[in-house]
Design a protein around this motif. Structure first.
Motif, PDB file in Angstrom:
ATOM      1  N   UNK A  25     -18.738  44.157   1.465  1.00  0.00           N
ATOM      2  CA  UNK A  25     -18.526  42.830   2.062  1.00  0.00           C
ATOM      3  C   UNK A  25     -19.077  42.746   3.470  1.00  0.00           C
ATOM      4  N   UNK A  26     -18.721  43.721   4.307  1.00  0.00           N
ATOM      5  CA  UNK A  26     -19.197  43.684   5.690  1.00  0.00           C
ATOM      6  C   UNK A  26     -20.709  43.904   5.790  1.00  0.00           C
ATOM      7  N   UNK A  27     -21.291  44.597   4.785  1.00  0.00           N
ATOM      8  CA  UNK A  27     -22.754  44.757   4.786  1.00  0.00           C
ATOM      9  C   UNK A  27     -23.450  43.410   4.814  1.00  0.00           C
ATOM     10  N   UNK A  28     -22.831  42.416   4.140  1.00  0.00           N
ATOM     11  CA  UNK A  28     -23.461  41.097   4.052  1.00  0.00           C
ATOM     12  C   UNK A  28     -23.478  40.363   5.398  1.00  0.00           C
ATOM     13  N   UNK A  29     -22.662  40.823   6.351  1.00  0.00           N
ATOM     14  CA  UNK A  29     -22.678  40.229   7.696  1.00  0.00           C
ATOM     15  C   UNK A  29     -23.398  41.157   8.678  1.00  0.00           C
ATOM     16  N   UNK A  30     -23.025  42.446   8.636  1.00  0.00           N
ATOM     17  CA  UNK A  30     -23.488  43.357   9.681  1.00  0.00           C
ATOM     18  C   UNK A  30     -24.962  43.737   9.534  1.00  0.00           C
ATOM     19  N   UNK A  31     -25.422  43.941   8.291  1.00  0.00           N
ATOM     20  CA  UNK A  31     -26.820  44.362   8.121  1.00  0.00           C
ATOM     21  C   UNK A  31     -27.783  43.256   8.562  1.00  0.00           C
ATOM     22  N   UNK A  32     -27.575  41.982   8.149  1.00  0.00           N
ATOM     23  CA  UNK A  32     -28.453  40.937   8.690  1.00  0.00           C
ATOM     24  C   UNK A  32     -28.367  40.824  10.213  1.00  0.00           C
ATOM     25  N   UNK A  33     -27.156  41.017  10.748  1.00  0.00           N
ATOM     26  CA  UNK A  33     -27.001  40.873  12.196  1.00  0.00           C
ATOM     27  C   UNK A  33     -27.784  41.938  12.946  1.00  0.00           C
TER      28      UNK A  33
ATOM     29  N   UNK B 181     -14.313  36.638  -0.049  1.00  0.00           N
ATOM     30  CA  UNK B 181     -13.951  37.100  -1.393  1.00  0.00           C
ATOM     31  C   UNK B 181     -13.934  38.624  -1.449  1.00  0.00           C
ATOM     32  N   UNK B 182     -14.932  39.261  -0.829  1.00  0.00           N
ATOM     33  CA  UNK B 182     -14.908  40.729  -0.760  1.00  0.00           C
ATOM     34  C   UNK B 182     -13.684  41.201   0.029  1.00  0.00           C
ATOM     35  N   UNK B 183     -13.373  40.477   1.102  1.00  0.00           N
ATOM     36  CA  UNK B 183     -12.192  40.817   1.905  1.00  0.00           C
ATOM     37  C   UNK B 183     -10.923  40.725   1.086  1.00  0.00           C
ATOM     38  N   UNK B 184     -10.793  39.660   0.276  1.00  0.00           N
ATOM     39  CA  UNK B 184      -9.598  39.509  -0.569  1.00  0.00           C
ATOM     40  C   UNK B 184      -9.499  40.644  -1.580  1.00  0.00           C
TER      41      UNK B 184
END
Lengths: 430, 167
Positions: free
Chosen positions: A206-214, A153-156
């Motif tokens: 949006x990417x923070x929600x993937x990259x920061x946990x990773x 959704x953030x990507x869209x």
């Protein structure tokens, strides 16, 4: 939200050839150096900058199109297929888009710096064409992603914003020679709003929600709160844009309040990840990321104050600088110094069965110089803008320039070590 | 981080314990530069050396073996063998480093550190931490969520029992 086996097994088959994302990163790093040089040159104009062609507009677009555009697209092209588990159809359209986009940005910036509508139009068409191709490819990838609803959704939001901001940008460029727009300043503010919050902001968040946990080894956020934050941002972008186009400060301010609400939820989520992370030592990159998180609400409050003329005539420049340089650039450089070695390691061949360590590919000293130089640049330049002292802006731009050179040294060392590793691997495995 | 199955929670807790050990190893290495080995008789150092030996010899190698024998095979049966291949390769790279660290820890407990073996210990600790963190990152973000999705209650019970029996 689970990113599942994203980084396992088949992830490598979804990687683009390293030359594709890295050419965008290297271009972004070169634009980064050029941007600080232009800000040094435009220091006299920066404190009172409120739009219009000239070196200050050129410096601004070297940052937004040059640095943000290339780095964000390079990262999105590589990280999105890995995260969505859907490969890009082919590498050649990406190469084509790069060769439209990067020369286009150079031509556009040349036109802006030299008050030339013809150069701006030519550059705008080239860069806009490249961006349309890239946005189309990213949209195609997002269409196939079904299991990352929040990130998608953030990507869209980011990709839709990209289409609109390119159209508005082209309108602004042609308006210099043909006077097409009823209110150039209003459209320029809408264009800036969509660029900062819509395209770059939504990609960053949006990417923070993937990259920061990773990177921190923490659970990825789940649940309703993320959707509320997304809704707040979507409404903020829409209402700010409407407020800008209607030249209605109260509407614009309402949008900024919604952006502050979205920011509160975003920062609450990031803080929850941070406090529950398993990896404690996160290094300089996350110092930059955390500073950028602190600067985001500050920038929004300054923008709110500037909307009602509470900061005086330099208010828009102060708020713009804090949001663009303080939040987005700081965040981007912090994340980029993590992503580049991570991608390089995924492309690194094994020597005698062992892949190289990230630390073997990464030079730490240039990153230290970059971090301190970048922070010094921000403080000096914002003080220079606030107090109307071009010499301070030049001192900040000089610090930023040397910081950008240090970052370029980090990138060159990384690429050289990757090639060197792969050559050794090829000869030892032959 | 909470997982849905007993077996994934057990593996997660072991990751946490390993990261805690890695953090302690990192602290010692940061506190004592090359040429300046710590006193192996010092309480904190002696405990760390004991924990390295016991953790790597039983916990980590047992954890790796269980994953390879019970979990990666299960995923391969489902047609997803790439995960297991990648993680098994990483096990094979890390285990010899861990075993050498165990030998150095035992040697240091008996005779103290020399400048030479402290140098080797520091270097191996650095490599072990980096590879182990990247590995745990992959398992936490990739393997455990997949297992949560594919294992049912009955299988969870069987795997938990098998794991307990293997320790």
């Amino acid at each position: 939200m689970s990113i599942g086996p994203t980084f396992l097994g088949g992830a490598q088959s979804r990687l683009l050839p390293p030359s594709v994302p890295f050419r965008f990163f290297i271009a972004g790093i070169a634009f980064h150096i050029l941007m600080w040089a232009f800000l040094f040159y435009a220091a006299d104009l920066a404190p009172d900058f409120a739009g219009g062609p000239g070196p200050a507009l050129a410096a601004l677009h070297l940052l937004t199109l040059g640095v943000f555009g290339t780095v964000a697209i390079g990262a999105a092209l590589q990280m999105l297929p890995v995260a969505t588990r859907r490969p890009m159809p082919a590498a050649w359209p990406l190469r084509l888009a790069f060769w439209l986009y990067v020369p286009g940005v150079l031509v556009l910036v040349h036109g802006m710096a030299n008050y030339s509508p013809a150069w701006m139009a030519a550059g705008g068409v080239l860069a806009g064409g490249g961006l349309f191709v890239l946005a189309w490819l990213l949209a195609g990838n997002l269409r196939q992603a079904s299991d990352l609803p929040l990130v998608s959704a953030y990507g869209w939001l980011a990709v839709s914003s990209l289409f609109i901001l390119v159209l508005l940008g082209l309108g602004l460029v042609f308006d210099f020679s043909a006077a097409l727009l009823p209110d150039h300043r209003a459209v320029a503010l809408a264009h800036l709003t969509i660029a900062v919050f819509g395209f770059m902001g939504m990609l960053a968040i949006g990417f923070s929600h993937v990259l920061v946990p990773m990177f921190t080894l923490a659970a990825a956020p789940t649940g309703t709160i993320g959707r509320i934050g997304l809704g707040a941002w979507a409404a903020a972008i829409l209402i700010c844009t409407a407020g800008a186009l209607a030249a209605a400060p109260w509407l614009f301010a309402l949008g900024l309040c919604l952006a502050l609400a979205g920011t509160g939820i975003y920062l609450w989520t990031m803080n929850a990840i941070w406090t529950k992370r398993m990896r404690k030592r996160m290094g300089l990159s996350f110092l930059l990321v955390r500073i950028s998180w602190a600067v985001l609400p500050l920038g929004l409050v300054l923008a709110l104050a500037a909307t009602f003329d509470l900061l005086g005539p330099r208010g828009p420049a102060i708020a713009g600088f804090v949001l663009l340089w303080g939040w987005l650039l700081t965040f981007l450089m912090g994340i980029l110094q993590r992503i580049m070695p991570f991608l390089a390691s995924m492309h690194a061949a094994k020597i005698k069965g062992k892949p190289p360590l990230l630390s073997e590919l990464t030079a730490e000293r240039p990153l230290q110089i970059h971090a301190y130089g970048h922070l010094a640049a921000l403080v000096l330049a914002v003080a220079g803008i606030a107090f109307g002292i071009p010499l301070l802006i030049q001192a900040g731009a000089a610090a930023g320039f040397f910081a950008a050179l240090a970052f370029a040294a980090f990138a060159l060392v990384l690429v050289r070590r990757l090639f060197s590793n792969n050559e050794v691997a090829a000869s030892s495995n032959a | 981080m909470h997982h849905m199955r007993n077996i994934t929670n057990t593996l997660h807790n072991e990751h946490m314990a390993t990261i805690s050990l890695l953090n302690r190893m990192e602290e010692q290495v940061m506190a004592h530069r090359p040429g300046n080995p710590p006193n192996a008789a010092d309480d904190e150092v002696a405990k760390l050396l004991r924990d390295i030996a016991s953790n790597v010899e039983s916990e980590i190698s047992g954890h790796f073996s269980f994953e390879e024998e019970h979990l990666f095979t299960r995923l391969a049966e489902m047609g997803d063998e790439n995960i297991g291949i990648l993680l098994t390769e990483e096990h094979h790279v890390m285990l010899p480093i861990g075993q050498r660290l165990v030998a150095l820890s035992k040697e240091a407990r008996q005779n103290g550190f020399t400048v030479e073996n402290w140098e080797e210990f520091r270097r191996l600790v650095g490599e072990f931490i980096e590879r182990m963190i990247a590995h745990i990152q992959k398992e936490e973000m990739g393997l455990l969520p997949v297992l949560d999705d594919v294992i049912d209650d009955e299988e969870d019970g069987q795997l938990s029992t098998a794991y307990a029996m293997s320790r």
